[in-house]
Design a protein around this motif. Sequence first.
Motif, PDB file in Angstrom:
ATOM      1  N   LEU A  73       0.827  -1.218   0.000  1.00 44.23           N
ATOM      2  CA  LEU A  73       0.000   0.000   0.000  1.00 44.23           C
ATOM      3  C   LEU A  73       0.854   1.258   0.000  1.00 44.23           C
ATOM      4  CD1 LEU A  73      -2.682  -1.249   2.557  1.00 44.23           C
ATOM      5  CD2 LEU A  73      -2.595  -1.558   0.061  1.00 44.23           C
ATOM      6  N   GLY A 123       2.649   4.508  -2.704  1.00 42.77           N
ATOM      7  CA  GLY A 123       2.180   5.617  -3.532  1.00 42.77           C
ATOM      8  C   GLY A 123       1.257   5.172  -4.652  1.00 42.77           C
ATOM      9  N   TYR A 124       1.680   4.175  -5.403  1.00 43.11           N
ATOM     10  CA  TYR A 124       0.869   3.792  -6.561  1.00 43.11           C
ATOM     11  C   TYR A 124      -0.424   3.099  -6.143  1.00 43.11           C
ATOM     12  CZ  TYR A 124      -0.345   2.895 -11.351  1.00 43.11           C
ATOM     13  OH  TYR A 124      -1.014   2.897 -12.565  1.00 43.11           O
ATOM     14  N   THR A 152      -0.700  -5.854   3.411  1.00 44.27           N
ATOM     15  CA  THR A 152       0.267  -4.820   3.808  1.00 44.27           C
ATOM     16  C   THR A 152       1.188  -5.334   4.904  1.00 44.27           C
ATOM     17  OG1 THR A 152       0.510  -2.577   4.703  1.00 44.27           O
ATOM     18  CG2 THR A 152      -1.422  -3.815   5.447  1.00 44.27           C
ATOM     19  N   THR A 191       2.511  -3.062   6.906  1.00 45.31           N
ATOM     20  CA  THR A 191       2.526  -1.920   7.816  1.00 45.31           C
ATOM     21  C   THR A 191       1.167  -1.799   8.508  1.00 45.31           C
ATOM     22  OG1 THR A 191       3.990  -0.847   6.216  1.00 45.31           O
ATOM     23  CG2 THR A 191       3.096   0.546   7.967  1.00 45.31           C
ATOM     24  N   LYS A 215      -1.177   1.316   8.554  1.00 44.32           N
ATOM     25  CA  LYS A 215      -1.920   1.772   7.368  1.00 44.32           C
ATOM     26  C   LYS A 215      -3.344   1.205   7.334  1.00 44.32           C
ATOM     27  CE  LYS A 215       2.126   2.045   4.259  1.00 44.32           C
ATOM     28  NZ  LYS A 215       2.806   1.419   3.111  1.00 44.32           N
ATOM     29  N   TYR A 241       2.053 -10.026   4.635  1.00 40.32           N
ATOM     30  CA  TYR A 241       2.792 -10.876   3.690  1.00 40.32           C
ATOM     31  C   TYR A 241       2.971 -12.302   4.215  1.00 40.32           C
ATOM     32  CZ  TYR A 241       3.732  -6.312   1.613  1.00 40.32           C
ATOM     33  OH  TYR A 241       3.592  -5.059   1.054  1.00 40.32           O
ATOM     34  N   ASN A 271       9.918  -3.402  -7.292  1.00 43.78           N
ATOM     35  CA  ASN A 271      10.162  -4.290  -8.443  1.00 43.78           C
ATOM     36  C   ASN A 271      10.735  -5.661  -8.080  1.00 43.78           C
ATOM     37  OD1 ASN A 271       9.581  -1.847  -9.588  1.00 43.78           O
ATOM     38  ND2 ASN A 271      11.656  -1.449 -10.319  1.00 43.78           N
ATOM     39  N   LYS A 278       4.625  -2.891 -13.329  1.00 48.71           N
ATOM     40  CA  LYS A 278       5.834  -2.900 -14.138  1.00 48.71           C
ATOM     41  C   LYS A 278       7.003  -2.411 -13.301  1.00 48.71           C
ATOM     42  CE  LYS A 278       6.982   0.870 -14.486  1.00 48.71           C
ATOM     43  NZ  LYS A 278       7.309   1.942 -13.499  1.00 48.71           N
ATOM     44  N   ARG A 301      -0.882   0.391 -18.006  1.00 49.68           N
ATOM     45  CA  ARG A 301      -2.147   1.140 -18.051  1.00 49.68           C
ATOM     46  C   ARG A 301      -2.377   1.854 -19.380  1.00 49.68           C
ATOM     47  NH1 ARG A 301       0.199   5.998 -17.460  1.00 49.68           N
ATOM     48  NH2 ARG A 301       2.141   5.898 -16.290  1.00 49.68           N
ATOM     49  N   TRP A 351      13.918   3.243  -2.279  1.00 43.75           N
ATOM     50  CA  TRP A 351      14.231   1.906  -2.805  1.00 43.75           C
ATOM     51  C   TRP A 351      14.547   1.940  -4.298  1.00 43.75           C
ATOM     52  CZ3 TRP A 351      11.347   0.112  -6.792  1.00 43.75           C
ATOM     53  CH2 TRP A 351      10.028   0.516  -6.925  1.00 43.75           C
TER      54      TRP A 351
HETATM   55  P1  NDP Z   1       6.132   2.789  -2.831  1.00 40.87           P
HETATM   56  O1  NDP Z   1       7.457   2.727  -2.188  1.00 40.87           O
HETATM   57  O2  NDP Z   1       5.359   4.042  -2.711  1.00 40.87           O
HETATM   58  O3  NDP Z   1       5.219   1.606  -2.303  1.00 40.87           O
HETATM   59  C1  NDP Z   1       5.649   0.272  -2.277  1.00 40.87           C
HETATM   60  C2  NDP Z   1       4.925  -0.448  -1.159  1.00 40.87           C
HETATM   61  O4  NDP Z   1       5.345  -1.810  -1.180  1.00 40.87           O
HETATM   62  C3  NDP Z   1       5.276   0.049   0.244  1.00 40.87           C
HETATM   63  O5  NDP Z   1       4.489   1.137   0.654  1.00 40.87           O
HETATM   64  C4  NDP Z   1       5.014  -1.169   1.086  1.00 40.87           C
HETATM   65  O6  NDP Z   1       3.637  -1.275   1.362  1.00 40.87           O
HETATM   66  C5  NDP Z   1       5.342  -2.328   0.149  1.00 40.87           C
HETATM   67  N1  NDP Z   1       6.641  -2.961   0.457  1.00 40.87           N
HETATM   68  C6  NDP Z   1       6.824  -4.265   0.760  1.00 40.87           C
HETATM   69  N2  NDP Z   1       8.093  -4.519   1.019  1.00 40.87           N
HETATM   70  C7  NDP Z   1       8.767  -3.353   0.890  1.00 40.87           C
HETATM   71  C8  NDP Z   1      10.118  -2.987   1.047  1.00 40.87           C
HETATM   72  N3  NDP Z   1      11.059  -3.880   1.363  1.00 40.87           N
HETATM   73  N4  NDP Z   1      10.466  -1.698   0.835  1.00 40.87           N
HETATM   74  C9  NDP Z   1       9.552  -0.783   0.503  1.00 40.87           C
HETATM   75  N5  NDP Z   1       8.242  -1.084   0.339  1.00 40.87           N
HETATM   76  C10 NDP Z   1       7.839  -2.352   0.533  1.00 40.87           C
HETATM   77  O7  NDP Z   1       6.363   2.424  -4.374  1.00 40.87           O
HETATM   78  P2  NDP Z   1       5.389   2.759  -5.597  1.00 40.87           P
HETATM   79  O8  NDP Z   1       3.986   2.593  -5.181  1.00 40.87           O
HETATM   80  O9  NDP Z   1       5.782   4.024  -6.209  1.00 40.87           O
HETATM   81  O10 NDP Z   1       5.800   1.591  -6.636  1.00 40.87           O
HETATM   82  C11 NDP Z   1       5.380   0.259  -6.429  1.00 40.87           C
HETATM   83  C12 NDP Z   1       5.385  -0.474  -7.777  1.00 40.87           C
HETATM   84  O11 NDP Z   1       4.461   0.152  -8.662  1.00 40.87           O
HETATM   85  C13 NDP Z   1       6.740  -0.466  -8.505  1.00 40.87           C
HETATM   86  O12 NDP Z   1       6.938  -1.702  -9.139  1.00 40.87           O
HETATM   87  C14 NDP Z   1       6.590   0.632  -9.543  1.00 40.87           C
HETATM   88  O13 NDP Z   1       7.393   0.438 -10.688  1.00 40.87           O
HETATM   89  C15 NDP Z   1       5.112   0.524  -9.875  1.00 40.87           C
HETATM   90  N6  NDP Z   1       4.544   1.800 -10.322  1.00 40.87           N
HETATM   91  C16 NDP Z   1       3.819   1.808 -11.462  1.00 40.87           C
HETATM   92  C17 NDP Z   1       3.270   2.983 -11.941  1.00 40.87           C
HETATM   93  C18 NDP Z   1       2.443   2.974 -13.175  1.00 40.87           C
HETATM   94  O14 NDP Z   1       2.083   4.049 -13.650  1.00 40.87           O
HETATM   95  N7  NDP Z   1       2.097   1.818 -13.727  1.00 40.87           N
HETATM   96  C19 NDP Z   1       3.465   4.245 -11.232  1.00 40.87           C
HETATM   97  C20 NDP Z   1       4.198   4.111  -9.988  1.00 40.87           C
HETATM   98  C21 NDP Z   1       4.730   2.935  -9.569  1.00 40.87           C
HETATM   99  P3  NDP Z   1       3.122  -1.866   2.765  1.00 40.87           P
HETATM  100  O15 NDP Z   1       3.686  -0.930   3.796  1.00 40.87           O
HETATM  101  O16 NDP Z   1       1.659  -1.778   2.621  1.00 40.87           O
HETATM  102  O17 NDP Z   1       3.651  -3.254   2.868  1.00 40.87           O
END
Ligand code: NDP
Length: 367
Positions: free
Chosen positions: A47, A49-50, A71, A73, A76, A94, A115, A136, A164, A203
């Motif tokens: 959960l 940004g995206y 999630t 976290t 959240k 997880y 990724n 992606k 998308r 990251w």
């Molecule tokens: P964020 O860092 O904002 O979010 C990733 C989420 O993944 C975290 O908030 C966390 O959620 C979870 N997570 C689990 N393990 C980890 C870890 N070890 N470190 C950090 N986060 C972890 O990233 P984005 O949302 O920007 O990107 C996520 C994916 O979406 C990427 O693959 C990116 O390429 C893709 N993306 C695609 C876009 C598009 O337009 N198609 C636009 C933006 C991103 P939690 O705390 O809930 O576990």
Amino acid sequence: MSSRRDFLQKLSIGIGAAAFTPVTSKASIFSGFQRPGKQLRVALMGLGGYANIVARAMTDCKLAVLKGIVTGTPSKIPAWQKNYNIPDKNVYNYNTVHQIANNPDIDLVYITTPNSLHHQHVLQIAATGKHVLCEKPLADNAQQAREMIAACKNAGVRFYVGYRLHFEPHTRELIRMRREGAFGKIMHVNNYMGFRIGDPAQWRLRKALAGGGAMMDVGIYALNGARYATGEEPMWVTAQETKTDKVKFAEVDETVTFQLGFPGGALASCGTTYNFNNYERLYVIGDKGFAELSPAFGYGPIAGRTHLGPMNQPEITHQTAQMDGLADCILNGTPDPAMTAEEGLKDMVIIDAVYESIRKNGEKIFL
Ligand code: NDP
């Protein structure tokens, strides 16, 4: 950070047996899964940004509905439950996500984690018998992507990548015009996508979580765009990298240019960066006409023109269209868009070749 690391270590031990147990009975339920008049019930995994953008966009969906969350976290959870009306029984972490196999409220899990976690998370979800949509880039490399596709195939679940733009009207119109020959024989493509990345601790700049840098994250748009602008698969790749900030980009690529040679004779000249802004365009030209999208790949508004004049396609929320579009494919059997995992794999094969060419000082890599 350390709690996240501990958590991941436990996870990598924990997912073992549960994640890789085949669920053949579920698989048979999902083969031929079609429920006209119903909604596709989605759980978001990761959960960040995206996921927030997707969740907000899904409130306007007709065919898809957000029903669950995964999630790591706990803090959240309350806001997500409140904002999206998610019951306790549809909340996972997880370590517990394998239990989603027994939850009839969820049809598909949408993976929006960093990724390099996509591989393990897709294997985990495939084993639950739920359909998978993964952001992606599909994986760190083509080998991982192949393993993910095989796992979904064995489980009998659909597997998509979050491209998308294949539901975005300007992009679709460009593809339609190209298919119908409006541009004639495609001669050249010039695509680029990049931005100046902020926080040096994120990251996206750590190879272990990002797999790579600008190329993996946003260069993939220029690459995928070259494939849909030509309608062909490249035969060879050459690539170059420059690193102007060796500290910030110590682990991942900063600015990359790459060239693709297509069977019909077209050349694509593409670029990507993490170190400057205002770098986003798709341009395709044939012997009868051209199309230019600029901006071409962001959330919009996308703007375009062709040799016939301005493109007057509607502005839409990409994520709403993507989720309703995929729901329509899965529920009602409409043809798959170019968002299947196989499409994601094709890009991973080319990205592997881009990195190989960079390692070999720009050598031509044949695909
Ligand atoms: P964020 O860092 O904002 O979010 C990733 C989420 O993944 C975290 O908030 C966390 O959620 C979870 N997570 C689990 N393990 C980890 C870890 N070890 N470190 C950090 N986060 C972890 O990233 P984005 O949302 O920007 O990107 C996520 C994916 O979406 C990427 O693959 C990116 O390429 C893709 N993306 C695609 C876009 C598009 O337009 N198609 C636009 C933006 C991103 P939690 O705390 O809930 O576990």
